[in-house]
Design a protein around this motif. Structure first.
Motif, mmCIF file in Angstrom:
data_model
loop_
_atom_site.group_PDB
_atom_site.id
_atom_site.type_symbol
_atom_site.label_atom_id
_atom_site.label_comp_id
_atom_site.label_asym_id
_atom_site.label_seq_id
_atom_site.Cartn_x
_atom_site.Cartn_y
_atom_site.Cartn_z
ATOM 1 N N ALA A 82 23.543 -4.520 -1.090
ATOM 2 C CA ALA A 82 24.478 -3.532 -1.631
ATOM 3 C C ALA A 82 24.277 -2.171 -0.950
ATOM 4 O O ALA A 82 23.870 -1.195 -1.566
ATOM 5 N N LYS A 83 24.600 -2.161 0.336
ATOM 6 C CA LYS A 83 24.299 -0.965 1.138
ATOM 7 C C LYS A 83 25.153 0.241 0.761
ATOM 8 O O LYS A 83 24.969 1.326 1.308
ATOM 9 N N ASN A 84 26.131 0.030 -0.107
ATOM 10 C CA ASN A 84 26.944 1.170 -0.547
ATOM 11 C C ASN A 84 26.182 2.100 -1.483
ATOM 12 O O ASN A 84 26.658 3.186 -1.797
ATOM 13 N N ILE A 85 25.010 1.674 -1.909
ATOM 14 C CA ILE A 85 24.163 2.605 -2.651
ATOM 15 C C ILE A 85 22.748 2.535 -2.060
ATOM 16 O O ILE A 85 22.285 1.455 -1.665
ATOM 17 N N ILE A 86 22.126 3.688 -1.972
ATOM 18 C CA ILE A 86 20.778 3.761 -1.395
ATOM 19 C C ILE A 86 19.817 4.116 -2.520
ATOM 20 O O ILE A 86 20.072 5.059 -3.275
ATOM 21 N N VAL A 87 18.728 3.362 -2.641
ATOM 22 C CA VAL A 87 17.695 3.730 -3.605
ATOM 23 C C VAL A 87 16.334 3.675 -2.916
ATOM 24 O O VAL A 87 16.130 2.876 -2.008
ATOM 25 N N GLY A 88 15.441 4.527 -3.339
ATOM 26 C CA GLY A 88 14.112 4.501 -2.743
ATOM 27 C C GLY A 88 13.269 5.684 -3.164
ATOM 28 O O GLY A 88 13.728 6.546 -3.930
ATOM 29 N N PHE A 89 12.044 5.693 -2.662
ATOM 30 C CA PHE A 89 11.083 6.730 -3.042
ATOM 31 C C PHE A 89 10.909 7.766 -1.931
ATOM 32 O O PHE A 89 10.932 7.428 -0.745
ATOM 33 N N ALA A 90 10.736 8.997 -2.365
ATOM 34 C CA ALA A 90 10.468 10.080 -1.425
ATOM 35 C C ALA A 90 9.661 11.120 -2.187
ATOM 36 O O ALA A 90 9.315 10.915 -3.361
ATOM 37 N N ARG A 91 9.362 12.242 -1.517
ATOM 38 C CA ARG A 91 8.645 13.310 -2.222
ATOM 39 C C ARG A 91 9.333 14.650 -1.985
ATOM 40 O O ARG A 91 9.930 14.883 -0.919
ATOM 41 N N PHE A 92 9.253 15.482 -3.001
ATOM 42 C CA PHE A 92 9.655 16.884 -2.873
ATOM 43 C C PHE A 92 8.435 17.714 -3.235
ATOM 44 O O PHE A 92 7.911 17.588 -4.346
ATOM 45 N N ASN A 93 7.990 18.535 -2.290
ATOM 46 C CA ASN A 93 6.793 19.344 -2.502
ATOM 47 C C ASN A 93 5.628 18.474 -2.988
ATOM 48 O O ASN A 93 4.881 18.854 -3.891
ATOM 49 N N GLY A 94 5.517 17.300 -2.410
ATOM 50 C CA GLY A 94 4.404 16.404 -2.722
ATOM 51 C C GLY A 94 4.592 15.564 -3.968
ATOM 52 O O GLY A 94 3.764 14.690 -4.261
ATOM 53 N N GLN A 95 5.658 15.811 -4.712
ATOM 54 C CA GLN A 95 5.874 15.064 -5.953
ATOM 55 C C GLN A 95 6.799 13.863 -5.699
ATOM 56 O O GLN A 95 7.889 14.031 -5.131
ATOM 57 N N ALA A 96 6.356 12.693 -6.120
ATOM 58 C CA ALA A 96 7.166 11.490 -5.903
ATOM 59 C C ALA A 96 8.426 11.530 -6.760
ATOM 60 O O ALA A 96 8.381 11.947 -7.923
ATOM 61 N N VAL A 97 9.534 11.118 -6.182
ATOM 62 C CA VAL A 97 10.794 11.000 -6.932
ATOM 63 C C VAL A 97 11.466 9.695 -6.529
ATOM 64 O O VAL A 97 11.170 9.123 -5.488
ATOM 65 N N GLY A 98 12.391 9.259 -7.378
ATOM 66 C CA GLY A 98 13.267 8.155 -7.019
ATOM 67 C C GLY A 98 14.598 8.740 -6.610
ATOM 68 O O GLY A 98 15.150 9.586 -7.316
ATOM 69 N N ARG B 233 0.848 -1.216 0.000
ATOM 70 C CA ARG B 233 0.000 0.000 0.000
ATOM 71 C C ARG B 233 0.873 1.251 0.000
ATOM 72 O O ARG B 233 0.589 2.229 -0.675
ATOM 73 N N LYS B 234 1.930 1.205 0.796
ATOM 74 C CA LYS B 234 2.810 2.373 0.880
ATOM 75 C C LYS B 234 3.521 2.596 -0.459
ATOM 76 O O LYS B 234 3.570 3.714 -0.982
ATOM 77 N N LEU B 235 4.074 1.522 -0.994
ATOM 78 C CA LEU B 235 4.770 1.597 -2.273
ATOM 79 C C LEU B 235 3.846 2.177 -3.347
ATOM 80 O O LEU B 235 4.244 3.010 -4.169
ATOM 81 N N PHE B 236 2.618 1.719 -3.284
ATOM 82 C CA PHE B 236 1.624 2.123 -4.265
ATOM 83 C C PHE B 236 1.427 3.644 -4.289
ATOM 84 O O PHE B 236 1.128 4.235 -5.324
ATOM 85 N N SER B 237 1.615 4.276 -3.133
ATOM 86 C CA SER B 237 1.363 5.726 -3.050
ATOM 87 C C SER B 237 2.400 6.534 -3.843
ATOM 88 O O SER B 237 2.203 7.710 -4.115
ATOM 89 N N PHE B 238 3.509 5.877 -4.194
ATOM 90 C CA PHE B 238 4.565 6.604 -4.913
ATOM 91 C C PHE B 238 4.521 6.372 -6.422
ATOM 92 O O PHE B 238 5.269 7.003 -7.159
#
Ligand code: HXC
Length: 517
Positions: free
Chosen positions: A307-323, A242-247
Motif C-alpha cells: 500500500a505505497k499510497n501511504i508511508i509509515v515508519g519511525f524517525a526522530r525529531f531532536n532525538g525523540q522517536a516518533v511514528g 536491532r535498528k527497529l529496537f532503537s525506536f
C-alpha cells in the motif's frame, strides 16, 4: 580427579552436546540451505557475550513412534535473555537441526517461560522462527503448546513489544504467533509463511503454486501485508530488528530511548518552499519531505512495499522517536484505500500502545471510489484508521501540505480527532471536496440552463477554490492551529513535540473498544 571435578567435566560435556543441537551433519545441512543455526543467529542479534541461555537440559517427554529413543538436549529451541544496545530482551530461536525445529510440548514450555519472564520484567520478546510446525509425533500436546504461546502473545500485546523474524519455514497454525506479534521480518529466499502448503493447495483448489509464490517474503511484504520488513537474508533480518529496537521502548510504561541529536533543530529546508507543483494534479515525492524534516534523514520505513499510497515508519525529531504517517502523492495520488487504511491503522495503534508520538503529513485527495473498494469493505477499513487516530492519546502533530478533502481529511488525524497541533502549509486545500466535483453538484442545473455551461462551471469552480481550497478557512475556525512556512516545518514539529512532552490524556475506562475489524 575429584568427584566434584568429574561432575564439572560432565556438565561441560553436556553443555557441549546441547550446543551442537541436532549434530554436526544437521548443522552442515542447515548451512547448505543458506541458513544459520539458532545459536549463530542469537549471537548475531544480541550484544556480544550478553546471551544467557536457559533450559539447555530440557528434553521432550514424548514416547510415541519411538521418540523416547531420539531426544536432544534443549529440544529444538534455544531460549534465554541478553541485550541489544545494552537493553534487556528475551529471545527464542527455533533450531531446525532438531526435528526440523518442530514445536513439541517441551519447546512450548521453554518459549512460554521466557515470555512470562519478559512480561514480569517488562522487556521485549524476539522470536526467531524456523520450524516445520507442530511436532507430528506429539499430536495434541504440540497443538496445546501452540495455544499456550498464542495466549501469551495476546496477553503481551500492547504491554511489551513482540517481534518475529521468519528465517525458515513457518506453516500451518504456527503462522499465528508471528501474526499476533507487533512486527514480522521475513528473510528473502529462505523463509515462507502459509496456512496450507502447496500440496494441500493443489489437492483442494487444483492450483499449482511454489512455496515462494504462495508465501515468500515478496508475497507477504507486497501483497498480503503480513510481513513488515523483507530482509535481504537472515543476517539482514537480525540487523533490522536491532535498528527497529532503537525506536521502541521496553514496555508500555516506558518511553522510547532518547538519542543525542546532531542535526540542528532549527535547520531551514528552503527546498520545501518550492516542492508543491503548481498543478494540483502533479505529484511530488513525500519521501523528500520526510527526509528533509527528520533528524539526519534517518527513516525506518515499515511495510515499504505494501500500500505505497501511504508511508509509515519511525524517525526522530531532536532525538525523540516518533511514528510518521504520510500520504504519498506519488503513488495513486496518495488516495486512501482499504490496504492503506489497514496498514496505517495498525501502525498508529502500535505507536499509541508504546508511547511513541505521531507526526502525520497530509496530502490526500479522498478515499478511492468504486466497487472494488466498496466490496472489499473500505468503509470498515477506513473506519479502522479513523478509530486508531481517534483513540490515540500520544502527542499528535499533523501537518497538511496540500490536499485534505472530505472524509479523508477527518481520518488523517484532524483537530476533532484530538490532534494536538494541527499545522498547514500555505498550499493546503482543506474542504469537503475538490472544486470540480463540488460545482457539478451545486451548479449543474444553472450551467445547463445557461448559454455557456462550461464557462459557468469554470467560474463557479474558481469561486469555490478561492473560498475553500486554502488553509485559512480552516484556520479561521481554529481547526488549523497555524499556517507555517514549509521550510520551517522541522523546527515547528520539534517545538510542538517539546510542548507536548507532558501531555496527559486518558480514554474512558472500558473492557476494550470494538474497533471495526
Ligand atoms: C516432526 C519434523 C517436522 C514436524 C520436519 N521434521 N517437520 N518432525 N514434526 N512437523 C523433521 C523431518 O522429519 C526431518 O527429520 C527434519 O525435521 C528436517 O526436515 P526435512 O524434511 O528433511 O527438511 P526440508 O526438506 O528442508 O523440509 C522442511 C519442511 C518439511 C518443508 C518443513 O520438513 C515439512 O514439510 N515438514 C512437515 C510440515 C508440516 O506439515 N507440519 C505440520 C503442520 S500442522 P530427519 O530426522 O529426517 O532429519 C501444524 C499445526 C499447527 O503445524 C497448529 C497450530 C495451531
Amino acid at each position: 580427579m575429584s568427584s566434584q571435578l568429574e561432575k564439572v567435566k560432565e556438565l561441560i560435556e553436556l553443555r557441549a552436546e546441547a550446543r551442537i543441537g541436532g549434530g554436526e551433519k544437521a548443522i552442515a545441512k542447515q548451512h547448505e540451505r543458506g541458513k544459520y543455526t539458532a545459536r549463530e543467529r542469537i549471537a548475531q542479534l544480541l550484544d556480544e557475550g550478553s546471551f544467557e541461555e536457559l533450559d539447555m537440559f530440557m528434553r521432550h517427554r514424548c514416547t510415541n513412534f519411538g521418540q523416547e529413543k531420539k531426544s536432544y538436549l534443549g529440544d529444538g529451541v534455544v531460549t534465554g535473555y541478553g541485550t541489544i544496545d545494552g537493553r534487556l530482551v528475551y529471545v527464542f530461536a527455533q533450531d531446525f537441526t532438531v526435528f526440523g525445529g518442530s514445536l513439541s510440548e517441551a519447546m512450548a514450555l521453554k518459549i512460554c517461560k521466557i515470555m512470562d519472564m519478559a512480561m514480569k520484567m517488562g522487556a521485549p520478546v524476539i522470536g526467531l522462527n524456523d520450524s516445520g510446525g507442530a511436532r507430528i509425533q506429539e499430536g495434541i500436546n504440540a497443538l496445546a503448546g501452540y495455544a499456550e504461546i498464542f495466549q501469551r502473545n495476546i496477553m503481551a500485546s500492547g504491554v511489551i513489544p513482540q517481534i518475529s523474524a521468519i528465517l525458515g519455514p513457518c506453516a500451518g497454525g504456527a503462522v499465528y504467533s508471528p501474526a499476533l506479534t507487533d512486527f514480522t521480518i521475513m528473510a528473502k529466499g529462505i523463509s515462507y509463511m502459509f496456512l496450507t502448503g502447496p500440496k494441500v493447495v493443489k489437492t483442494v483448489t487444483g492450483e499449482d503454486v511454489t512455496q515462494e509464490a504462495l508465501g515468500g517474503a515478496d508475497v507477504h511484504s507486497q501483497k498480503s501485508g503480513v510481513c513488515h520488513f523483507a530482509a535481504e537474508d537472515g543476517e539482514d533480518a537480525l540487523k533490522i530488528i536491532r535498528k527497529l529496537f532503537s525506536f521502541i521502548p521496553q514496555n508500555n510504561l516506558e518511553e522510547p530511548p532518547l538519542v543525542e541529536c546532531t542535526d540542528p533543530i532549527d535547520r531551514l529546508e528552503d527546498s520545501l518552499n518550492e516542492i508543491i507543483p503548481d498543478s494540483p494534479n502533479r505529484p511530488y515525492d513525500m519521501y523528500e519531505v520526510i527526509g528533509a524534516i527528520i533528524d539526519n534523514g534517518e527513516f525506518l520505513e515499515v511495510q515499504r512495499d505494501y500500500a505505497k499510497n501511504i508511508i509509515v515508519g519511525f524517525a526522530r525529531f531532536n532525538g525523540q522517536a516518533v511514528g510518521i504517517v504520510a500520504n504519498q502523492p506519488k503513488y495513486l495520488a496518495g488516495v486512501l484505500d482499504s490496504n492503506a487504511s489497514r496498514k496505517a491503522a495498525r501502525f498508529v495503534r502500535f505507536c499509541d500502545a508504546f508511547n511513541i508520538p505521531l507526526v502525520t503529513l497530509v496530502d490526500v485527495p479522498g478515499f478511492l471510489p468504486g466497487t472494488g473498494q466498496e466490496y472489499n469493505g473500505v468503509i470498515l477499513h477506513g473506519a479502522k484508521l479513523l478509530y486508531a487516530f481517534g483513540e490515540a492519546t500520544v502527542p499528535k502533530v499533523t501537518v497538511t501540505l496540500r490536499k485534505s478533502y472530505g472524509g479523508s481529511h477527518i481520518v488523517m488525524s484532524c483537530k476533532q480527532l484530538r490532534g494536538d497541533m494541527n499545522y498547514a502549509w500555505p498550499t493546503a486545500e482543506i474542504a469537503v471536496m475538490g472544486g470540480a466535483g463540488a460545482v457539478e453538484v451545486l451548479y449543474a442545473k444553472e450551467a445547463k440552463a445557461s448559454e455557456n455551461p462550461a464557462q459557468v462551471l469554470a467560474d463557479r469552480e474558481a469561486e469555490y477554490n478561492k473560498l475553500f481550497c486554502n488553509p485559512y478557512n480552516a484556520a479561521r475556525y481554529g481547526y488549523i492551529d497555524d499556517v507555517i512556512e514549509p521550510r520551517n516545518t522541522r523546527f515547528r514539529i520539534i517545538r510542538a513535540l517539546q510542548q507536548l512532552a507532558t501531555k496527559k490524556l486518558t480514554n474512558p475506562a472500558k473492557k476494550h473498544g470494538n474497533i471495526p475489524l
